[in-house]
Write an enzyme that holds these catalytic residues in place. Structure first.
Site, PDB file in Angstrom:
ATOM      1  N   GLY A  24       9.308  22.581  -8.430  1.00 33.44           N
ATOM      2  CA  GLY A  24       7.945  22.047  -8.272  1.00 33.44           C
ATOM      3  C   GLY A  24       7.458  22.392  -6.874  1.00 33.44           C
ATOM      4  O   GLY A  24       6.702  21.637  -6.253  1.00 33.44           O
ATOM      5  N   ALA A  25       7.910  23.579  -6.381  1.00 31.25           N
ATOM      6  CA  ALA A  25       7.663  23.935  -4.983  1.00 31.25           C
ATOM      7  C   ALA A  25       6.198  24.227  -4.686  1.00 31.25           C
ATOM      8  O   ALA A  25       5.790  24.238  -3.527  1.00 31.25           O
ATOM      9  CB  ALA A  25       8.514  25.135  -4.605  1.00 31.25           C
ATOM     10  N   LEU A  29       3.501  17.140  -4.044  1.00 30.79           N
ATOM     11  CA  LEU A  29       4.537  16.350  -3.368  1.00 30.79           C
ATOM     12  C   LEU A  29       5.307  17.212  -2.361  1.00 30.79           C
ATOM     13  O   LEU A  29       5.629  16.791  -1.256  1.00 30.79           O
ATOM     14  CB  LEU A  29       5.503  15.759  -4.411  1.00 30.79           C
ATOM     15  CG  LEU A  29       6.609  14.889  -3.840  1.00 30.79           C
ATOM     16  CD1 LEU A  29       6.052  13.597  -3.296  1.00 30.79           C
ATOM     17  CD2 LEU A  29       7.664  14.581  -4.905  1.00 30.79           C
ATOM     18  N   GLU A 234      -4.439  -0.716  -1.516  1.00 29.56           N
ATOM     19  CA  GLU A 234      -4.686   0.688  -1.157  1.00 29.56           C
ATOM     20  C   GLU A 234      -6.178   0.977  -1.199  1.00 29.56           C
ATOM     21  O   GLU A 234      -6.874   0.503  -2.104  1.00 29.56           O
ATOM     22  CB  GLU A 234      -3.997   1.622  -2.151  1.00 29.56           C
ATOM     23  CG  GLU A 234      -2.501   1.612  -2.066  1.00 29.56           C
ATOM     24  CD  GLU A 234      -1.912   2.699  -2.938  1.00 29.56           C
ATOM     25  OE1 GLU A 234      -1.683   3.795  -2.410  1.00 29.56           O
ATOM     26  OE2 GLU A 234      -1.709   2.456  -4.127  1.00 29.56           O
ATOM     27  N   HIS A 258       8.233   0.033  -6.686  1.00 31.56           N
ATOM     28  CA  HIS A 258       8.140  -0.403  -5.290  1.00 31.56           C
ATOM     29  C   HIS A 258       8.103  -1.924  -5.154  1.00 31.56           C
ATOM     30  O   HIS A 258       8.796  -2.505  -4.325  1.00 31.56           O
ATOM     31  CB  HIS A 258       6.876   0.155  -4.630  1.00 31.56           C
ATOM     32  CG  HIS A 258       6.701   1.632  -4.812  1.00 31.56           C
ATOM     33  ND1 HIS A 258       7.756   2.508  -4.767  1.00 31.56           N
ATOM     34  CD2 HIS A 258       5.598   2.392  -5.034  1.00 31.56           C
ATOM     35  CE1 HIS A 258       7.298   3.739  -4.953  1.00 31.56           C
ATOM     36  NE2 HIS A 258       5.996   3.688  -5.124  1.00 31.56           N
TER      37      HIS A 258
HETATM   38  C1  BG6 Z   1       3.384   6.106  -5.166  1.00 26.94           C
HETATM   39  C2  BG6 Z   1       2.356   5.802  -6.216  1.00 26.94           C
HETATM   40  O1  BG6 Z   1       4.670   5.898  -5.665  1.00 26.94           O
HETATM   41  O2  BG6 Z   1       3.161   5.255  -4.035  1.00 26.94           O
HETATM   42  C3  BG6 Z   1       0.959   5.990  -5.666  1.00 26.94           C
HETATM   43  O3  BG6 Z   1       2.557   6.665  -7.337  1.00 26.94           O
HETATM   44  C4  BG6 Z   1       0.771   5.164  -4.408  1.00 26.94           C
HETATM   45  O4  BG6 Z   1      -0.015   5.642  -6.630  1.00 26.94           O
HETATM   46  C5  BG6 Z   1       1.905   5.424  -3.423  1.00 26.94           C
HETATM   47  O5  BG6 Z   1      -0.468   5.520  -3.829  1.00 26.94           O
HETATM   48  C6  BG6 Z   1       1.816   4.453  -2.257  1.00 26.94           C
HETATM   49  O6  BG6 Z   1       2.722   4.840  -1.279  1.00 26.94           O
HETATM   50  P1  BG6 Z   1       2.515   4.374   0.238  1.00 26.94           P
HETATM   51  O7  BG6 Z   1       3.761   4.785   0.923  1.00 26.94           O
HETATM   52  O8  BG6 Z   1       1.299   5.093   0.724  1.00 26.94           O
HETATM   53  O9  BG6 Z   1       2.297   2.895   0.178  1.00 26.94           O
END
Ligand code: BG6
Length: 513
Positions: A24-25, A29, A234, A258
């Protein structure tokens, strides 16, 4: 002010030699996270000269074109680059184009990794970082195995390790199936399932704070803690990820991974040793004790929201349903607020309020541990009528990174007046350095063979086990607005008012407004 940090430097030694193959280079991401992090590690000498990066993707490109992309990614993603720093890194970047399901690609990959491994004397240690769309994870690992690039059990030098990006499955069945497929070809110790939140210093500090200090441990339970709040706000919209997001929704995107990790870190017991397996097992115990959302006898509550058009920091923002790639009648959630309970003796009856959303007023992640009110006070006549605000301990995860404690104090002056005071400790000020980047930490940990900050098989399956029945219920009703209520909120706001009601009906308030 409590001065500046003057303790020892706390860095890993340099990782051993190894090659890194990125599937996926040509993707987002790779340029946004993987390349800048690997570059930083290289510049800071955390990875040795004996390393190479080999990008694999479908796009036709030669080594030089890939190096140009890598250079762009560094320029965009790395703050301070000194002259001459990029050349050594770029020289070590190579590219192979090919279809992910074709044996031909893997034959070429084997030849190239063998040559590069000899050229850079990497002792045949290799990490395969799979940063492709999730539908390709299985086929890539299968092809790596069939073509002799990975062998089950090669955990130590010459090691073959595989990093699997998020999302790991879309529900319990798919996560179990993915685990089974990977474990056909790899040992559990070779699989590194990413949750980048675990790479954040502020997240890791929750464990240090709780288990390296005595002062809070005795009050870290249902007798003293009234409730816990976790907010992940966010300001970004779904942007170019609408295609993925409209299938997933925010509960899959943030809660399953998360946010559950944050819950487990706040709630887990201390294992006897700082050991990957023991720590990950303690987290699983927490997840197993979380009351199912669909337990009708005592339901945990959850509400869903979606953003309408609005304005974020002066920028006009389209409604979610008008984003390219989103169905115009989509009922997918871009916000949720939930109340969950952990049914064990430490946490019985203590609500954990969780809230996350896209297109909100600001980016902020924090955990607030709200203590109970004092039962009696000599400073007030009737504590029931005039309660003292309780202590609140806040873990600032981002962008404010630190620990903040609210406590009652005497206001200077001749009278005995009591008023809350905030004791703020900002890590960047105290340590005088920026905290480490999440991907840097995780990539380096994988090179060092440390799985502590990665999901275990059991952990990922229990997290899906918790979320899946809820998702199934929603899906059964076809995300029909009438059955699974969807509350709309303006982009740039704090989310739907119903999220306030969720906590206010219990006589509490969000700390972060
Ligand atoms: C990712 C989600 O895992 O984490 C995203 O897929 C989200 O939707 C991101 O924006 C948030 O990461 P961080 O580190 O910016 O809080």
């Amino acid at each position: 002010m409590i001065g500046k940090y003057s303790g020892p430097v706390c860095e890993f030694e340099t990782a051993g030699p190894c090659g890194i193959v990125i599937f996926g280079a040509s993707g987002d991401l790779t340029s946004r996270k993987l390349i800048p992090s690997l570059f930083e590690l290289y510049v800071r000498r955390r990875i040795p000269d004996n390393f190479f990066i080999l990008g694999v993707a479908r796009s036709a490109m030669d080594h030089d074109a890939f190096r140009e992309r890598v250079e762009k990614a560094i320029d965009l993603g790395v703050k301070a680059i000194k002259p001459g720093q990029k050349q050594g890194f770029l020289r070590r970047c190579y590219y192979l184009s090919g279809q992910y399901n074709s044996d031909e690609t893997y034959k070429n990959l084997k030849n190239l990794t063998t040559d590069l491994s000899e050229k850079y004397r990497t002792l045949s240690n290799v990490i395969f970082n799979i940063a492709t769309p999730p539908a390709l994870y299985k086929v890539i690992v299968e092809k790596l195995s069939i073509n002799g690039l990975v062998e089950k059990g090669k955990t130590e030098s010459p090691f073959q390790r595989v990093i699997v990006e998020k999302p790991f499955g879309t529900d319990l069945d798919s996560a179990v199936d993915l685990n089974q497929s990977l474990l056909k070809y790899l040992a559990e110790e070779q699989i590194y399932r990413i949750d980048h939140y675990l790479g954040k210093d502020t997240v890791q500090n929750i464990l240090a704070f709780r288990f390296a200090n005595l002062i809070f441990e005795n009050v870290w339970n249902r007798n003293y803690i009234d409730h816990v709040q976790i907010t992940v706000s966010e300001a970004v919209t779904v942007e170019h990820r609408a295609g993925y997001f409209d299938q997933a929704g925010l509960v899959r995107d943030m809660l399953q991974n998360h946010m559950l990790q944050l819950v487990t870190l706040v709630a887990m017991e201390a294992p006897a040793k700082f050991d990957a397996e023991l720590i990950r097992d303690e987290k699983v115990k927490v997840m197993r004790a979380i009351r199912p959302f669909t337990d009708v006898s005592q339901p945990s509550a959850i509400i869903r929201g979606q953003y309408k058009e609005g304005e974020i920091n002066g920028r006009k923002v389209k409604a979610y349903r008008q984003e390219p790639g989103v169905k115009t009648n989509s009922s997918m959630e871009t916000f949720f607020a939930a109340k969950l309970f952990i049914d064990n003796s430490r946490w019985e009856g203590v609500p954990f309020y969780l809230r996350a959303g896209k297109a909100l007023k600001e980016k902020k992640t924090q955990i607030a541990v709200v203590f109970k009110e004092v039962p009696h006070s000599m400073f007030v006549d009737d504590i029931k009528e005039n309660p003292l605000e309780p202590n609140v301990l806040i873990f600032g995860i981002q962008p404010q990174q630190g620990v903040f404690l609210k406590y009652q104090a005497k206001v200077p002056g001749s009278k005995m007046c009591i008023y809350p005071l905030n004791m703020n400790l900002n890590y960047a000020d105290y340590y005088g350095v920026e905290l480490s980047d999440d991907y840097e930490t995780l990539l380096l940990d994988c090179m060092m063979g440390d799985q502590t900050l990665f999901w275990s098989k059991k952990g990922i399956e229990f997290s899906w086990n918790l979320i899946t029945p809820l998702l199934k219920e929603w899906e059964k009703s076809n995300y029909d607005n009438k059955k699974v209520k969807l509350y709309f909120y303006e982009a740039g706001s704090r989310g739907p008012v119903e999220a306030d009601e969720l906590i206010e009906q219990d006589g509490r308030k969000w700390m972060l407004s």
